[in-house]
Design a protein around this motif. Structure first.
Motif, PDB file in Angstrom:
ATOM      1  N   LEU A 175       0.829  -1.202   0.000  1.00  0.00           N
ATOM      2  CA  LEU A 175       0.000   0.000   0.000  1.00  0.00           C
ATOM      3  C   LEU A 175       0.865   1.254   0.000  1.00  0.00           C
ATOM      4  CD1 LEU A 175      -2.844   1.392   0.439  1.00  0.00           C
ATOM      5  CD2 LEU A 175      -2.268   1.304   2.866  1.00  0.00           C
ATOM      6  N   TRP A 176       1.852   1.302   0.897  1.00  0.00           N
ATOM      7  CA  TRP A 176       2.701   2.489   0.974  1.00  0.00           C
ATOM      8  C   TRP A 176       3.593   2.635  -0.245  1.00  0.00           C
ATOM      9  CZ3 TRP A 176       1.778   6.595   3.534  1.00  0.00           C
ATOM     10  CH2 TRP A 176       0.964   6.526   4.670  1.00  0.00           C
ATOM     11  N   GLU A 177       4.016   1.534  -0.817  1.00  0.00           N
ATOM     12  CA  GLU A 177       4.805   1.591  -2.041  1.00  0.00           C
ATOM     13  C   GLU A 177       3.987   2.226  -3.158  1.00  0.00           C
ATOM     14  OE1 GLU A 177       6.315  -1.976  -4.541  1.00  0.00           O
ATOM     15  OE2 GLU A 177       7.759  -1.655  -2.912  1.00  0.00           O
ATOM     16  N   GLU A 178       2.718   1.828  -3.271  1.00  0.00           N
ATOM     17  CA  GLU A 178       1.831   2.408  -4.289  1.00  0.00           C
ATOM     18  C   GLU A 178       1.625   3.899  -4.041  1.00  0.00           C
ATOM     19  OE1 GLU A 178      -1.713   0.048  -4.055  1.00  0.00           O
ATOM     20  OE2 GLU A 178      -0.725  -1.721  -4.908  1.00  0.00           O
ATOM     21  N   ARG A 179       1.453   4.279  -2.781  1.00  0.00           N
ATOM     22  CA  ARG A 179       1.247   5.693  -2.466  1.00  0.00           C
ATOM     23  C   ARG A 179       2.490   6.522  -2.777  1.00  0.00           C
ATOM     24  NH1 ARG A 179      -2.325   5.641   3.138  1.00  0.00           N
ATOM     25  NH2 ARG A 179      -4.182   4.757   2.175  1.00  0.00           N
ATOM     26  N   PHE A 180       3.657   6.000  -2.462  1.00  0.00           N
ATOM     27  CA  PHE A 180       4.886   6.731  -2.765  1.00  0.00           C
ATOM     28  C   PHE A 180       5.128   6.811  -4.267  1.00  0.00           C
ATOM     29  CE2 PHE A 180       6.324   5.719   1.709  1.00  0.00           C
ATOM     30  CZ  PHE A 180       6.254   7.040   2.137  1.00  0.00           C
ATOM     31  N   ASP A 181       4.780   5.756  -4.997  1.00  0.00           N
ATOM     32  CA  ASP A 181       4.888   5.801  -6.456  1.00  0.00           C
ATOM     33  C   ASP A 181       3.972   6.885  -7.022  1.00  0.00           C
ATOM     34  OD1 ASP A 181       6.774   3.778  -6.470  1.00  0.00           O
ATOM     35  OD2 ASP A 181       5.339   2.198  -7.046  1.00  0.00           O
ATOM     36  N   ALA A 182       2.761   6.970  -6.497  1.00  0.00           N
ATOM     37  CA  ALA A 182       1.824   8.001  -6.946  1.00  0.00           C
ATOM     38  C   ALA A 182       2.358   9.393  -6.618  1.00  0.00           C
ATOM     39  CB  ALA A 182       0.451   7.783  -6.305  1.00  0.00           C
ATOM     40  N   LEU A 183       2.952   9.549  -5.456  1.00  0.00           N
ATOM     41  CA  LEU A 183       3.539  10.836  -5.077  1.00  0.00           C
ATOM     42  C   LEU A 183       4.702  11.177  -5.997  1.00  0.00           C
ATOM     43  CD1 LEU A 183       3.694  13.252  -3.164  1.00  0.00           C
ATOM     44  CD2 LEU A 183       5.116  11.848  -1.655  1.00  0.00           C
ATOM     45  N   ASP A 184       5.533  10.205  -6.307  1.00  0.00           N
ATOM     46  CA  ASP A 184       6.636  10.434  -7.256  1.00  0.00           C
ATOM     47  C   ASP A 184       6.104  10.908  -8.602  1.00  0.00           C
ATOM     48  OD1 ASP A 184       8.637   9.743  -5.479  1.00  0.00           O
ATOM     49  OD2 ASP A 184       8.820   7.671  -6.218  1.00  0.00           O
ATOM     50  N   ASP A 185       5.037  10.258  -9.080  1.00  0.00           N
ATOM     51  CA  ASP A 185       4.436  10.655 -10.357  1.00  0.00           C
ATOM     52  C   ASP A 185       3.928  12.089 -10.299  1.00  0.00           C
ATOM     53  OD1 ASP A 185       4.972   8.111 -11.284  1.00  0.00           O
ATOM     54  OD2 ASP A 185       2.899   7.385 -11.064  1.00  0.00           O
ATOM     55  N   LEU A 186       3.257  12.443  -9.213  1.00  0.00           N
ATOM     56  CA  LEU A 186       2.739  13.801  -9.056  1.00  0.00           C
ATOM     57  C   LEU A 186       3.866  14.821  -9.019  1.00  0.00           C
ATOM     58  CD1 LEU A 186       0.410  15.789  -8.531  1.00  0.00           C
ATOM     59  CD2 LEU A 186       0.696  15.293  -6.093  1.00  0.00           C
ATOM     60  N   LEU A 187       4.907  14.530  -8.275  1.00  0.00           N
ATOM     61  CA  LEU A 187       6.042  15.459  -8.200  1.00  0.00           C
ATOM     62  C   LEU A 187       6.730  15.617  -9.556  1.00  0.00           C
ATOM     63  CD1 LEU A 187       7.580  14.406  -4.763  1.00  0.00           C
ATOM     64  CD2 LEU A 187       6.276  16.487  -5.282  1.00  0.00           C
ATOM     65  N   GLU A 188       6.826  14.533 -10.302  1.00  0.00           N
ATOM     66  CA  GLU A 188       7.418  14.607 -11.637  1.00  0.00           C
ATOM     67  C   GLU A 188       6.571  15.477 -12.554  1.00  0.00           C
ATOM     68  OE1 GLU A 188      10.348  14.281 -14.207  1.00  0.00           O
ATOM     69  OE2 GLU A 188      10.428  13.387 -12.211  1.00  0.00           O
ATOM     70  N   LYS A 189       5.227  15.338 -12.473  1.00  0.00           N
ATOM     71  CA  LYS A 189       4.343  16.180 -13.293  1.00  0.00           C
ATOM     72  C   LYS A 189       4.482  17.641 -12.900  1.00  0.00           C
ATOM     73  CE  LYS A 189       0.729  12.794 -14.181  1.00  0.00           C
ATOM     74  NZ  LYS A 189      -0.655  12.366 -13.874  1.00  0.00           N
ATOM     75  N   LEU A 190       4.585  17.923 -11.602  1.00  0.00           N
ATOM     76  CA  LEU A 190       4.735  19.311 -11.146  1.00  0.00           C
ATOM     77  C   LEU A 190       6.061  19.907 -11.599  1.00  0.00           C
ATOM     78  CD1 LEU A 190       3.236  19.054  -7.545  1.00  0.00           C
ATOM     79  CD2 LEU A 190       2.220  20.173  -9.543  1.00  0.00           C
ATOM     80  N   LYS A 191       7.092  19.094 -11.671  1.00  0.00           N
ATOM     81  CA  LYS A 191       8.401  19.572 -12.147  1.00  0.00           C
ATOM     82  C   LYS A 191       8.324  19.951 -13.624  1.00  0.00           C
ATOM     83  CE  LYS A 191      11.599  16.698  -9.873  1.00  0.00           C
ATOM     84  NZ  LYS A 191      12.753  15.794  -9.976  1.00  0.00           N
ATOM     85  N   GLN A 192       7.600  19.128 -14.393  1.00  0.00           N
ATOM     86  CA  GLN A 192       7.515  19.363 -15.848  1.00  0.00           C
ATOM     87  C   GLN A 192       6.580  20.535 -16.155  1.00  0.00           C
ATOM     88  OE1 GLN A 192       6.364  15.609 -17.508  1.00  0.00           O
ATOM     89  NE2 GLN A 192       8.332  14.654 -17.027  1.00  0.00           N
ATOM     90  N   ASN A 193       5.556  20.742 -15.341  1.00  0.00           N
ATOM     91  CA  ASN A 193       4.604  21.834 -15.541  1.00  0.00           C
ATOM     92  C   ASN A 193       4.435  22.621 -14.247  1.00  0.00           C
ATOM     93  OD1 ASN A 193       3.952  21.028 -18.230  1.00  0.00           O
ATOM     94  ND2 ASN A 193       2.639  19.437 -17.403  1.00  0.00           N
ATOM     95  N   PRO A 194       5.393  23.466 -13.902  1.00  0.00           N
ATOM     96  CA  PRO A 194       5.328  24.168 -12.618  1.00  0.00           C
ATOM     97  C   PRO A 194       4.176  25.174 -12.508  1.00  0.00           C
ATOM     98  CG  PRO A 194       7.243  24.886 -13.880  1.00  0.00           C
ATOM     99  CD  PRO A 194       6.587  23.791 -14.645  1.00  0.00           C
TER     100      PRO A 194
END
Length: 109
Positions: free
Chosen positions: A88-107
């Protein structure tokens, strides 16, 4: 009254966890184990008794000495209980990583 011992009870105590750490890679006699703690030898003996009853260590006699050896197969029960939470926590951290990557690409978003 009968006390039921299980692996969760054994690892709940920090002293017992440290005893497991000490004997995980080498067997040790009771005195050598007790020398690592600032509590009484009877207290260490009680912890060792709990670990033995839970199946996390085996006491072997060699001459007059009693040696404790780790028997960590019982820890699989803990692993099996923790595994769904780890996933569960691995999935949540993966989702957070994805969100942070999207925010980096589109600040601007």
């Amino acid at each position: 009254m009968i006390i039921r011992r299980d692996v969760f009870q054994a690892i709940a105590d920090p002293t017992r966890r440290e005893i497991i750490n000490l004997i995980a890679f080498q067997s040790m006699n009771l005195n050598a184990i007790a020398d690592n703690f600032e509590v009484s030898r009877p207290a260490i003996s009680q912890h060792i008794k709990v670990l033995n009853e839970c199946g996390l260590l085996v006491i072997r006699k060699q001459g007059r000495e009693r040696y404790c050896e780790a028997s960590l197969k019982q820890l699989n029960e803990v692993f099996e209980w923790i595994e769904p939470f780890r996933k569960l926590w691995e999935e949540r951290f993966d989702a957070l990583d994805d969100l942070l990557e999207k925010l980096k690409q589109n600040p601007d978003q």
